[in-house]
Design an enzyme around this catalytic site. Structure first.
Site, short mmCIF file in Angstrom:
data_model
loop_
_atom_site.label_atom_id
_atom_site.label_comp_id
_atom_site.label_asym_id
_atom_site.label_seq_id
_atom_site.Cartn_x
_atom_site.Cartn_y
_atom_site.Cartn_z
N PHE A 144 -17.71 -15.15 9.54
CA PHE A 144 -16.53 -15.15 10.41
C PHE A 144 -16.84 -14.31 11.64
CE2 PHE A 144 -12.43 -13.95 12.13
CZ PHE A 144 -11.74 -15.15 12.05
N ASP A 229 -23.21 -8.85 13.70
CA ASP A 229 -21.78 -8.73 13.98
C ASP A 229 -21.22 -7.64 13.07
OD1 ASP A 229 -19.09 -8.93 14.34
OD2 ASP A 229 -18.99 -11.11 14.14
N LYS A 258 -12.63 -3.66 15.95
CA LYS A 258 -11.76 -3.11 14.92
C LYS A 258 -11.65 -1.57 14.90
CE LYS A 258 -12.06 -7.14 11.92
NZ LYS A 258 -10.79 -7.81 12.18
N1 PLP Z 1 -16.32 -10.71 13.75
C1 PLP Z 1 -16.03 -10.28 12.52
C2 PLP Z 1 -17.13 -9.89 11.58
C3 PLP Z 1 -14.69 -10.19 12.10
O1 PLP Z 1 -14.40 -9.78 10.85
C4 PLP Z 1 -13.68 -10.56 13.01
C5 PLP Z 1 -12.26 -10.50 12.59
O2 PLP Z 1 -11.91 -10.42 11.46
C6 PLP Z 1 -14.04 -10.99 14.29
C7 PLP Z 1 -15.37 -11.05 14.63
C8 PLP Z 1 -12.99 -11.38 15.28
O3 PLP Z 1 -12.29 -10.27 15.70
P1 PLP Z 1 -10.88 -10.42 16.44
O4 PLP Z 1 -9.89 -10.90 15.44
O5 PLP Z 1 -10.60 -9.03 16.98
O6 PLP Z 1 -11.07 -11.40 17.55
#
Ligand code: PLP
Length: 418
Positions: A144, A229, A258
């Site tokens: 994700f 990520d 986050k």
């Molecule tokens: N990357 C990862 C690993 C995530 O867990 C998330 C969101 O849960 C995102 C990217 C996307 O973040 P956002 O919801 O702030 O766009």
């Protein structure tokens, strides 16, 4: 207005003006109340309910809610200047970029600051393309990375992707933790391999011991960039400052978001090396920009967050409280082997996999009725995640385990009666 009228009014506005389906889902999950304030691990609602937050905003609330140091830093910045003029240099941005260079591993040095996780991933993908002159990406099933078009192209779940086809071309998805599949998929047109060190929304999946190192080797050999990520795993969550530290692997590009805002401000970051930055921005420093990215309020929050993580030893606390929580959850697993399939995770990033989806759903509802917030992982509805604030106390961990245990027992009983 009395609390009941406030709730009715807010929920009906969600139904009429926000998203009716979402309103139904929230009510069904046991969250048919209105949040009004929060501090530490506790969220308070309009009806006077007090909930122990074991979801932690999907990893946002590592420091808990409304951490006084972060609130204070943001308030002080607010009194001086809220948003940048976008003309002069600004100190909070400079200081935060410097601190990120200091805390991230290896030769990661330059930061692009933005406002969310998906924006950080968009930035990483664009930088990888322009720095390598290649267009392909290898990513993982169940991964994700966000829901804007580029990030969604990397996200590995059809239910979110399909309605938006065709997405950005060139993205190949291979099973997570499968080194041979990555090896086969990476070719001379691969700009980057993008993975979460631990899959969060995919169901809190930890890789085998050599996975990240092998990815590093494959990227080194082929010239593809390794993009880790760490939007969810970064900044103490997993019992290390960054999850990649567990395996001593340094990416070419790291994404953060986050927890970086300390649970007070939205912020995201892409951090990379001098040579990649030169290749990406050397000719055109304005190639990738964001009006609000790196604003003084968010940077003040980021700086305060990094200070608190180090000063209060939150990496160690995530490891210790995480060990307590995982042990408690494993005891529940041992009591209900027919309902639960697995308990796994690292630090304070823990998932419980259910054998039956309905038991998971009912257990979330049952925990909510017992004053504990939990939720699914987005890409795997069989897995409930526990990502409470790292500042959770040992007593609150026990409270969460007790609520979980009772909720599972109740859910199993309800389904047996059907
Ligand atoms: N990357 C990862 C690993 C995530 O867990 C998330 C969101 O849960 C995102 C990217 C996307 O973040 P956002 O919801 O702030 O766009």
């Amino acid at each position: 207005m009395n609390p009941e009228s406030i709730i009715e009014s807010v929920i009906s506005k969600y139904q009429d003006y926000v998203n009716p389906g979402l309103a139904s889902l929230m009510k069904f999950g046991g969250f048919g109340d209105v949040e009004v304030s929060a501090s530490g691990c506790i969220v308070r609602t309009a009806t006077g309910g007090e909930y122990l937050d074991c979801l932690g905003g999907y990893g946002v609330f590592t420091l808990g809610h409304s951490h006084p140091d972060v609130v204070d830093a943001v308030r002080r910045q607010l009194d001086k200047m809220a948003l940048s003029s976008r003309t002069f240099f600004q100190e909070p941005l400079a200081l935060l970029a410097e601190r990120l260079a200091q805390v991230t591993p290896g030769n990661l040095q330059y930061s692009f600051l933005c406002n969310s996780g998906t924006e950080a991933v968009e930035g990483a993908l664009k930088i990888a393309r322009v720095a390598t002159g290649r267009t392909g990406f290898v990513c993982t099933v169940g991964g994700f990375h966000g829901k804007s078009m580029g990030s969604l192209s990397a996200t590995g779940r059809e239910v979110f992707r399909k309605p938006f086809d065709p997405l950005v071309p060139g993205f190949v998805h291979v099973p997570f933790d499968d080194m041979e599949a990555i090896e086969e998929a990476v070719d001379e047109n691969t700009a980057g391999v993008i993975v979460e060190p631990i899959q969060g929304e995919g169901g809190i999946r930890c890789p085998g011991p050599n996975y990240l190192q092998r990815l590093r080797e494959i990227c080194d050999r082929t010239g593809a960039l390794l993009i880790l990520d760490e939007v969810q795993t970064g900044l103490a969550r997993t019992g290390a400052m960054f999850a990649c530290d567990h395996w001593s692997v340094v990416p070419d590009i790291m994404t953060l978001a986050k927890a970086l805002g300390g649970g007070v401000m939205p912020i995201g970051a892409v951090v990379s090396t001098p040579s990649i930055w030169e290749a990406a921005f050397g000719e055109n420093p304005l190639l990738h920009t964001s009006t609000f990215g790196g604003n003084p309020l968010a940077c003040a929050a980021g700086l305060a967050t990094l200070r608190v993580i180090e000063r209060d030893g939150l990496v160690d606390r995530a490891r210790d409280r995480g060990a307590q929580l995982i042990e408690g959850l494993r005891n529940v697993h041992a009591r209900f082997p027919d309902a639960l399939a697995d308990v796994r995770g690292m630090g304070m990033m823990i998932g419980v996999e259910f054998k039956v989806k309905d038991v998971a759903e009912l257990s979330i509802n049952g925990m909510a009725r017992r004053g504990v917030i939990a939720a699914y992982t987005l890409n795997n509805p069989y897995v409930i995640r526990f990502e409470p604030p790292v500042v959770i106390t040992p007593e609150q961990v026990d409270q969460a385990v007790t609520a979980f245990s009772e909720a599972v027992e109740e859910a199993v009983g309800m389904l047996a009666d059907l």
